[in-house]
Design a protein around this motif. Structure first.
Motif, PDB file in Angstrom:
ATOM      1  N   ILE A  56      37.923  57.720  56.067  1.00 54.50           N
ATOM      2  CA  ILE A  56      37.790  56.429  55.387  1.00 54.50           C
ATOM      3  C   ILE A  56      36.312  56.261  55.089  1.00 54.50           C
ATOM      4  O   ILE A  56      35.485  56.247  56.008  1.00 54.50           O
ATOM      5  N   LEU A  57      35.947  56.127  53.820  1.00 60.21           N
ATOM      6  CA  LEU A  57      34.558  56.248  53.408  1.00 60.21           C
ATOM      7  C   LEU A  57      34.098  55.082  52.546  1.00 60.21           C
ATOM      8  O   LEU A  57      34.719  54.788  51.515  1.00 60.21           O
ATOM      9  N   ASP A  58      32.998  54.450  52.937  1.00 58.97           N
ATOM     10  CA  ASP A  58      32.335  53.447  52.100  1.00 58.97           C
ATOM     11  C   ASP A  58      31.456  54.176  51.083  1.00 58.97           C
ATOM     12  O   ASP A  58      30.918  55.256  51.372  1.00 58.97           O
ATOM     13  N   LEU A  59      31.300  53.603  49.909  1.00 58.78           N
ATOM     14  CA  LEU A  59      30.452  54.236  48.887  1.00 58.78           C
ATOM     15  C   LEU A  59      28.983  53.885  49.057  1.00 58.78           C
ATOM     16  O   LEU A  59      28.106  54.679  48.725  1.00 58.78           O
ATOM     17  N   GLY A  60      28.693  52.676  49.556  1.00 65.15           N
ATOM     18  CA  GLY A  60      27.308  52.218  49.650  1.00 65.15           C
ATOM     19  C   GLY A  60      26.659  52.571  50.972  1.00 65.15           C
ATOM     20  O   GLY A  60      26.471  51.702  51.827  1.00 65.15           O
ATOM     21  N   LEU A  61      26.313  53.825  51.154  1.00 68.15           N
ATOM     22  CA  LEU A  61      25.699  54.286  52.396  1.00 68.15           C
ATOM     23  C   LEU A  61      24.178  54.306  52.251  1.00 68.15           C
ATOM     24  O   LEU A  61      23.646  54.417  51.144  1.00 68.15           O
ATOM     25  N   PRO A  62      23.440  54.207  53.371  1.00 65.29           N
ATOM     26  CA  PRO A  62      21.977  54.084  53.278  1.00 65.29           C
ATOM     27  C   PRO A  62      21.257  55.337  52.808  1.00 65.29           C
ATOM     28  O   PRO A  62      20.143  55.251  52.291  1.00 65.29           O
ATOM     29  N   ASP A  63      21.890  56.526  52.957  1.00 67.19           N
ATOM     30  CA  ASP A  63      21.179  57.756  52.602  1.00 67.19           C
ATOM     31  C   ASP A  63      21.780  58.474  51.397  1.00 67.19           C
ATOM     32  O   ASP A  63      21.069  59.019  50.559  1.00 67.19           O
ATOM     33  N   LEU A  64      23.091  58.492  51.282  1.00 70.45           N
ATOM     34  CA  LEU A  64      23.764  59.198  50.192  1.00 70.45           C
ATOM     35  C   LEU A  64      24.776  58.264  49.540  1.00 70.45           C
ATOM     36  O   LEU A  64      25.382  57.435  50.216  1.00 70.45           O
ATOM     37  N   ASP A  65      24.961  58.424  48.231  1.00 74.14           N
ATOM     38  CA  ASP A  65      26.056  57.702  47.597  1.00 74.14           C
ATOM     39  C   ASP A  65      27.366  58.310  48.068  1.00 74.14           C
ATOM     40  O   ASP A  65      27.472  59.535  48.251  1.00 74.14           O
ATOM     41  N   GLY A  66      28.370  57.468  48.271  1.00 72.87           N
ATOM     42  CA  GLY A  66      29.647  57.946  48.777  1.00 72.87           C
ATOM     43  C   GLY A  66      30.279  59.017  47.916  1.00 72.87           C
ATOM     44  O   GLY A  66      30.965  59.917  48.416  1.00 72.87           O
ATOM     45  N   ARG A  67      30.058  58.961  46.591  1.00 75.49           N
ATOM     46  CA  ARG A  67      30.638  59.979  45.717  1.00 75.49           C
ATOM     47  C   ARG A  67      30.049  61.359  46.007  1.00 75.49           C
ATOM     48  O   ARG A  67      30.754  62.378  45.919  1.00 75.49           O
ATOM     49  N   GLU A  68      28.762  61.394  46.356  1.00 80.37           N
ATOM     50  CA  GLU A  68      28.148  62.665  46.731  1.00 80.37           C
ATOM     51  C   GLU A  68      28.751  63.180  48.033  1.00 80.37           C
ATOM     52  O   GLU A  68      28.973  64.387  48.192  1.00 80.37           O
ATOM     53  N   VAL A  69      29.033  62.280  48.958  1.00 78.27           N
ATOM     54  CA  VAL A  69      29.677  62.683  50.210  1.00 78.27           C
ATOM     55  C   VAL A  69      31.062  63.266  49.918  1.00 78.27           C
ATOM     56  O   VAL A  69      31.444  64.298  50.478  1.00 78.27           O
ATOM     57  N   VAL A  70      31.814  62.616  49.023  1.00 77.62           N
ATOM     58  CA  VAL A  70      33.129  63.131  48.649  1.00 77.62           C
ATOM     59  C   VAL A  70      33.011  64.532  48.071  1.00 77.62           C
ATOM     60  O   VAL A  70      33.747  65.452  48.466  1.00 77.62           O
ATOM     61  N   ARG A  71      32.077  64.723  47.133  1.00 80.60           N
ATOM     62  CA  ARG A  71      31.926  66.036  46.496  1.00 80.60           C
ATOM     63  C   ARG A  71      31.572  67.108  47.532  1.00 80.60           C
ATOM     64  O   ARG A  71      32.109  68.218  47.484  1.00 80.60           O
ATOM     65  N   ARG A  72      30.685  66.776  48.462  1.00 82.47           N
ATOM     66  CA  ARG A  72      30.293  67.764  49.475  1.00 82.47           C
ATOM     67  C   ARG A  72      31.412  68.031  50.470  1.00 82.47           C
ATOM     68  O   ARG A  72      31.614  69.171  50.900  1.00 82.47           O
ATOM     69  N   LEU A  73      32.174  67.004  50.809  1.00 81.04           N
ATOM     70  CA  LEU A  73      33.332  67.209  51.688  1.00 81.04           C
ATOM     71  C   LEU A  73      34.359  68.124  51.025  1.00 81.04           C
ATOM     72  O   LEU A  73      34.955  68.992  51.676  1.00 81.04           O
ATOM     73  N   ARG A  74      34.556  67.929  49.735  1.00 82.40           N
ATOM     74  CA  ARG A  74      35.591  68.686  49.039  1.00 82.40           C
ATOM     75  C   ARG A  74      35.265  70.171  48.895  1.00 82.40           C
ATOM     76  O   ARG A  74      36.124  70.967  48.497  1.00 82.40           O
ATOM     77  N   ASP A  75      34.059  70.570  49.252  1.00 83.60           N
ATOM     78  CA  ASP A  75      33.742  71.995  49.277  1.00 83.60           C
ATOM     79  C   ASP A  75      34.555  72.721  50.337  1.00 83.60           C
ATOM     80  O   ASP A  75      34.776  73.928  50.236  1.00 83.60           O
ATOM     81  N   TRP A  76      35.014  71.981  51.368  1.00 85.81           N
ATOM     82  CA  TRP A  76      35.738  72.633  52.455  1.00 85.81           C
ATOM     83  C   TRP A  76      36.794  71.754  53.133  1.00 85.81           C
ATOM     84  O   TRP A  76      37.711  72.267  53.777  1.00 85.81           O
TER      85      TRP A  76
END
Length: 233
Positions: A53-73
């Motif tokens: 469960i992921l918020d988009l407004g994180l202090p270091d990374l935009d949530g969409r970038e987190v999604v893209r990096r998670l989807r690598d694996w």
């Protein structure tokens, strides 16, 4: 939702994390927490949650970038929980690889229902199944046949391919871009009229009322979702 699911909650709001921890733990689940994108990536790798469960407004990374990096694996469901209600934000997150999107403020029962649907779809291995069952709708992928309550439904090739893609991801929002790319190819990513026509034809053949859908729900400005019959999600 399956008992004992391990859920990674990523949000920099302490109150939201506490609320979700209490609510999810009360349902018998294990909650892992992260308040930044980098923490989320690290904990997803080491703790191997069933769902994020992921918020988009994180202090270091935009949530969409987190999604893209998670989807690598990471193959598990990702549910976005964010105050960003704009359709463009939802589409961007879903195109990046998220499975669903809930806007804050939210009702816990709706959130739990959406989690159940996402986990049920993954547990059912719908993407690998040769025959898909969604309520009284049966889709035989190898034979390319569809029956509704035991009666055959005649579909064109494109209608069948569209229905299969929606059924493989039942309960998940698929964006217009995702559907157009998969069914018609990259050259047609802007041809949304194709989608409207074929979804309309599918609804007619499945006797599906768009005002009160049993199968295909329109997510305005975003795309479509095939509903799980019991949940309506």
């Amino acid at each position: 939702m399956a008992e004992g699911a391990k859920i990674l909650v990523v949000d920099d709001d302490d109150a939201i994390r506490k609320f979700l921890r209490i609510s999810l733990t009360a349902s018998g689940h294990t909650v892992i927490e992260a308040r930044t994108g980098e923490q989320a990536l690290g904990k997803a790798a080491t703790e191997r949650p069933a769902i994020v469960i992921l918020d988009l407004g994180l202090p270091d990374l935009d949530g969409r970038e987190v999604v893209r990096r998670l989807r690598d694996w990471f193959a598990g469901p990702i549910l976005i929980l964010s105050v960003r209600a704009d359709e463009a934000e939802k589409v961007a997150a879903l195109d990046a690889g998220a499975d669903d999107y809930v806007v804050k403020p939210f009702g816990i029962q709706e959130l739990l229902a959406r989690l159940r649907v996402l986990l049920r779809a993954r547990a059912g291995t719908a993407e690998a199944a040769p025959v898909l069952h969604i309520g009284d709708l049966t889709i035989d992928i190898a034979a390319r046949t569809v029956t509704l309550a035991g009666r055959p439904v005649a579909l064109t090739r494109k209608e069948f391919d569209l229905l299969v893609m929606l059924a493989r991801h039942a309960g998940k929002v698929l964006t217009q871009r995702q559907l157009l790319t998969a069914i018609w190819g990259e050259a047609h990513v802007n041809d949304t009229q194709y989608l409207r026509v074929y979804v309309g034809q599918l609804r007619a053949k499945l006797a599906d009322d768009p005002a009160q859908p049993r199968f295909i729900r329109t997510e305005p400005g975003i795309g479509y979702r095939l509903l799980w019959p019991e949940s309506g999600l």
